[in-house]
Design a protein around this motif. Sequence first.
Motif, PDB file in Angstrom:
ATOM      1  N   ASP A   1      -5.059  -6.975  -1.804  1.00 29.33           N
ATOM      2  CA  ASP A   1      -3.786  -6.831  -1.100  1.00 29.33           C
ATOM      3  C   ASP A   1      -3.206  -8.186  -0.742  1.00 29.33           C
TER       4      ASP A   1
ATOM      5  N   SER B   1       0.158  -9.336  -2.161  1.00 29.79           N
ATOM      6  CA  SER B   1       1.271  -9.409  -1.199  1.00 29.79           C
ATOM      7  C   SER B   1       1.854 -10.807  -1.158  1.00 29.79           C
TER       8      SER B   1
ATOM      9  N   GLN C   1       2.173   1.774  -3.397  1.00 30.31           N
ATOM     10  CA  GLN C   1       1.097   2.253  -4.282  1.00 30.31           C
ATOM     11  C   GLN C   1       0.805   3.731  -4.036  1.00 30.31           C
ATOM     12  N   GLN C   2       0.789   4.083  -2.735  1.00 30.93           N
ATOM     13  CA  GLN C   2       0.547   5.497  -2.408  1.00 30.93           C
ATOM     14  C   GLN C   2       1.590   6.370  -3.083  1.00 30.93           C
TER      15      GLN C   2
ATOM     16  N   VAL D   1      -3.136   2.820   6.366  1.00 29.70           N
ATOM     17  CA  VAL D   1      -2.403   1.696   5.763  1.00 29.70           C
ATOM     18  C   VAL D   1      -2.280   0.563   6.777  1.00 29.70           C
TER      19      VAL D   1
ATOM     20  N   GLU E   1      -5.840   7.262  -2.292  1.00 30.92           N
ATOM     21  CA  GLU E   1      -4.502   6.807  -1.909  1.00 30.92           C
ATOM     22  C   GLU E   1      -4.522   5.753  -0.818  1.00 30.92           C
ATOM     23  N   ASN E   2      -5.662   5.180  -0.553  1.00 31.17           N
ATOM     24  CA  ASN E   2      -5.659   4.206   0.559  1.00 31.17           C
ATOM     25  C   ASN E   2      -5.418   2.793   0.081  1.00 31.17           C
ATOM     26  N   GLY E   3      -4.772   2.627  -1.060  1.00 29.02           N
ATOM     27  CA  GLY E   3      -4.380   1.281  -1.503  1.00 29.02           C
ATOM     28  C   GLY E   3      -5.543   0.509  -2.063  1.00 29.02           C
TER      29      GLY E   3
ATOM     30  N   ASN F   1      -5.722  -1.004   7.574  1.00 29.01           N
ATOM     31  CA  ASN F   1      -6.140  -1.931   6.506  1.00 29.01           C
ATOM     32  C   ASN F   1      -5.413  -3.263   6.622  1.00 29.01           C
TER      33      ASN F   1
ATOM     34  N   GLN G   1       0.834  -1.217   0.000  1.00 28.71           N
ATOM     35  CA  GLN G   1       0.000   0.000   0.000  1.00 28.71           C
ATOM     36  C   GLN G   1       0.862   1.258   0.000  1.00 28.71           C
TER      37      GLN G   1
END
Length: 1339
Positions: free
Chosen positions: A684, A688, A663-664, A732, A676-678, A735, A660
């Motif tokens: 994820d 990941s 990505q941000q 982040v 911008e919160n992934g 989440n 995340q």
Amino acid sequence: MVSKTDEMTATVPNNNTGVKDENCAAKKKDQKSQDRSAEMAVENAEDGKHNSCEADAKEEKDQEDDGSDQEVIVIQDTGFTVKVHAPGIDPFDLQVSPQEMVQEIHQVLMDREDTCQRTCFSLQLDGNVLDNFAELKAIEGLQEGSVLKVVEEPYTVREARIHVRHIRDLLKSLDPSDAYNGVDCSSLSFLSTFTDGDLGDIGQRKKRGMELDQIDCTPPEHILPGSKERPLVTLQPQSKDWKPLQCLKVLTLSSWNPPPGNRKMHGDLMYLYIVTMEDKHASITASTRGFYLNQSTTYNFSPKPANPSFLSHSLVELLNQISPGFKKNFAALQRKRVQRHPFERIATPFQVYSWTAPQVDHVMDCVRAEDAYTSRLGYEEHIPGQTRDWNEELQTTRELSRKNLPERLLRERAIFKVHSDFAAAATRGAMAVIDGNVMAINPGEETKMQMFIWNNIFFSLGFDVRDHYKDFGGDHAAFVAPTNDLNGVRAYNAVDVEGLYTLGTVVVDYRGYRVTAQSIIPGILEREQEQSVIYGSIDFGKTVVSHPKYLELLEKTSKPLKVLKHKVLNDKSEEVELCSSVECKGIIGNDGRHYILDLLRTFPPDLNFLPVEGEEMPEECTKMGFPKEHRHRLCCLRQELVDAFVEHRYLLFMKLAALQLIQQKANKLDNPDVMENGLSATTDVAESENLGRSEPEDGKIEENISGLEQAKELAETIASNEGTVDPKSKEVIQNACKAVGSISSTSFDIRFNPDIFSPGVHFPEACSLDSQKQLLKDAAAFLVSCQIPSLIKDCLDHTVLPMDGATLADAMHQRGINMRYMGRVVEFVTKTPGRSQLDHIYKIGVTELITRSAKHIFRTYLQGIELSGLSAAISHFLNCFLSSFPNPVAHLPADELVSRKKKNKRKNKNLGTADNTSWSNLTPQDLWKNIVSETKSYYDYPLECDHVDQAVENYGLQKVTILREFSVKTGIQLLLKEYNLEGRHKPAFTEEDILNIFPVVKHVNPKASDAFHFFQSGQAKVQQGFLKEGCELISEALNLFNNVYGAMHVEICACLRLLARLNYIMGDYSEALSNQQKAVLMSERVLGIEHPNTIQEYVHLALYCFAYGQLSTALKLLYRARYLMLLIIGEDHPEMALLDCNIGLVLHGVMECGLSLRFLESALAINSKYHGAKSLKVALSHHLIARVYESKAEFRSALQHEKECYTIYRNQLGEQHEKTKESSEYLKHLTQQAVALQRTMNEIYKNGSNANIAPLKFPAPNMASVLENMNVINGILFIPLSQKDLENLKAEVQRRQQLHEAVNCSEQLTIEEKLTETEQIHITETIASSDTAAAKTTT
């Protein structure tokens, strides 16, 4: 209170100095010092079983730093020499340490050959008697050269008894019967049979100048490759003089004891009766002044001294005077005794049982009889007249201070000592209970419901009394509950929270019954359980209570044990807060201590074996047929699985956060307007999973690493509540926490609710259980989708190499896989690509399924058998199980029919007297039908066989392996002889072949935490290539282990093995031999003579013997290792290839080319099967065979094999690789040799006897080149590198390590580096890894 006399014999300082001087290569003392420390070890040795310790790196470093400071205090006091004057012998020097106690000098004198007959004496310095418990440094005037005088003291009754017991022990010191009978912590060792005292300098002197042709290399027929013979008698080779020298025919207490009042007034203490070797019958009086002959006979009491009376202070001196035979044999016996290695004599703290034994003569023994039938059953010698308060001892040792290293060592030493004593007492008591020698505390109840107290230990049986486990599976649940409880006790003991106490717990399986032995909480027997329990539930959750103090204590354990604090409802629908499962009970004893017991559900339930209505299991589980109904509902996940799952989730958590953040960062650069919160949690997780797995480009790697580091830093900042964190970064972490199921939204924290899905437990409605249920399902899925495949992958890679059922079970347990998954593991093996490379795992797995199922049936079978029919019933079961004889008939005991009526009257007396002869109706068909059905119902594996011969044929098993596995699991001891298991004309076993049935004991293994930290740090240093530093750390670990465990323990064995390996690599062969010899002896003693680890130790010792020039001994050791391996697994095992390569190389070294080829070709076949025909191991095998053919001048065959070798190297490593070039050169050399030979042959054909030719020379291979090849196959390489190469390698290793730590991949780096003075690097791939990985090589 811990007995002072017992504890003080082995306090911290003594063992430390002794073993340090004996084992550390860096500090060699003179021979006397080494003898001294070995003697000390004999008296003070205690032991325990392997228990690893987990700790984070920071804590480990703190411990290590602390340890290093304290170490100076404990270890580095220099010793000094004193002179000892004893009556009747010349004065002698003795090396002592300032930290030893006077009592330890007593012990050494009682063990020395020339002073061993004395027990009742004091030590005096300048006329002053020294206090037994004083440390030497505290004695005024005691210094280098001081004279200590041994002064004989008057006897008391106690001293006289101790003296007689000691003399009896000396007479029995070479007698192996205690080891065969499994008593007094004796166990077997056969190393000396193969080395004949050849090891070390003595062997080198004996061998010097010896020609090769003097070495007898012929292996026994049964160990040659391809042999189907598996003799059993060879398992315990008897040396020519194995029967100990007899000094007396009889030594026993006289029936005239105790002395009457008038004789007490004359100083009589006790009377002995002896029969000498010359058949002289004599009666001896033990008086306050010593021992003398009296005039009594068997039927006439006449206590007056005989004429002459031969008054002597020592019984040995008296017997020397009246019996020439005693004098001669006793002196010879003591000479032999002191020549034995101390590790052959030291008692192990936990009893090891042998599953085979020869027929040993039963001889008269007064001490044995006294121990069996007198009060010593319930009393311990060092606290006369009292039973030991086990609970007080166990809890007091835990309360000892632990502020610094010496205090921690003393505490761990005390805990270990008390636990080993408690385990021994509990085992003895459990056997007495089942044998009917203990009165029940509720004798009116039905037999299965009875409970017992003996020696302050509480015993209960593994049956469901009063329907306590009715909802959980009845007797099946009651049987498994004690082992679950023991696992809980283990876990809470390991967390070691101050103020929270557990009970001493030992689980004993004996004669088909499970007995739980527990220490007794003070006051618990005086009140009802309902009144005592102030925390938890006594009825599985119907009534529940809590207590603030217990919540406070248990909260400290909840993080390490991953237990969630949660609320449940009691019978009044009130909320009650708990920090454990509801079954866990809290009781405050009369001593004010807070005890917890019934820890059977410490770990979360295993949903794969717990079907719950309305609950969907993950796809990974349903694919494999889960959930499956099990026979009880107490199936829990193992602690190792919980830890592995949490670690896996933490890795996932870090990857999610990093993903995340990356990505941000990308979104900010590309499109500032994008959210911008992934990604979503699910995306994820999927992404990941791939992060770090794939092989990204270098730029990507750097980016991922920075992302992970950033995520780690962010998580730590939020967790510590320090500094401000911007909301997006917080999001982040939130989440990531949500995605992995963390109970906290700001930091990673996974805990399980052990009460989920427990019948009878109700939760408040407000409490949402979905996430907790999901976590349990995920853990169950993790076991089947990650842990089982990872086990199989490790087996395919040969990083895990189990050789028998026990080592396979250990490998499963280390990954958190319960034995009930064994069927799934075997099934997974059959479906794996490259199935043939897992043949060994498949065979071990099927053998394990068969023997465990047979054990389940055997347990029930035994319960119906009375004692007089036990051997007949066991032999009948074995015949039905393993014999090819189609219809064995049971032989009922002769008196059974006659005495049936009488026996019925006393059927409630004890567990063994039920009148039941139904066992005699068992047939092989019935038994195998039951085994197949048990394997299906318990392990869900379909066996396709209805008889043992069919099983052997279908699955490629061997009967002797099944016999060993079954005997070890059930505690059966068989007569050591050859059994014709294939005979179809008579049964293989008779009742005379069943010698004994031993208990199978499970207990807590206290650990030496500081020592373990040192050992781990040493291993890490070695793996990084810093050999010298590693060696020092491991030497320190060895000293600390010795302080805690005494001289013998599996962890000490691992230490010695690694030290020996390091000594060898650093060129100190004699030290390597010495340490490895100890490792072999210790492995035989504490693990068993045919344990897979013992086989590994034999191979390592053989390598060091060969390097030291002891070729004959090396061969004997390798032959022994091969025999043991054939017995426990057979020839079809990857490790057999390593063994055969070693044997082939040594035989080639002594020019036994024909034999060498047999072993090397066997190794080639096994390597081809298990590593693939194109593997580097196969290439090396081809090369070794080519060398032997060259020595035989068979160049065609040599060329053929070397071409194969060259082809593999070229394809695998490329044309330019050093190995490929070497092989190419060797091919040219062979071609030249072949051409030269052909020319010579042509010359002979042409000119006949007149041919003028130079003789062809085929020299024996250079020993250095043989040793080099042995090093290669055993995983040791010496690679010369330039300074520049080293710098590059260092930089590469550092870069890879950083990457490895950041991504935390499961793959380990295999390069280890270290610059030594000679600009060489030692890459020791297997040096600090598990024993079974010794076959790996580094290329």
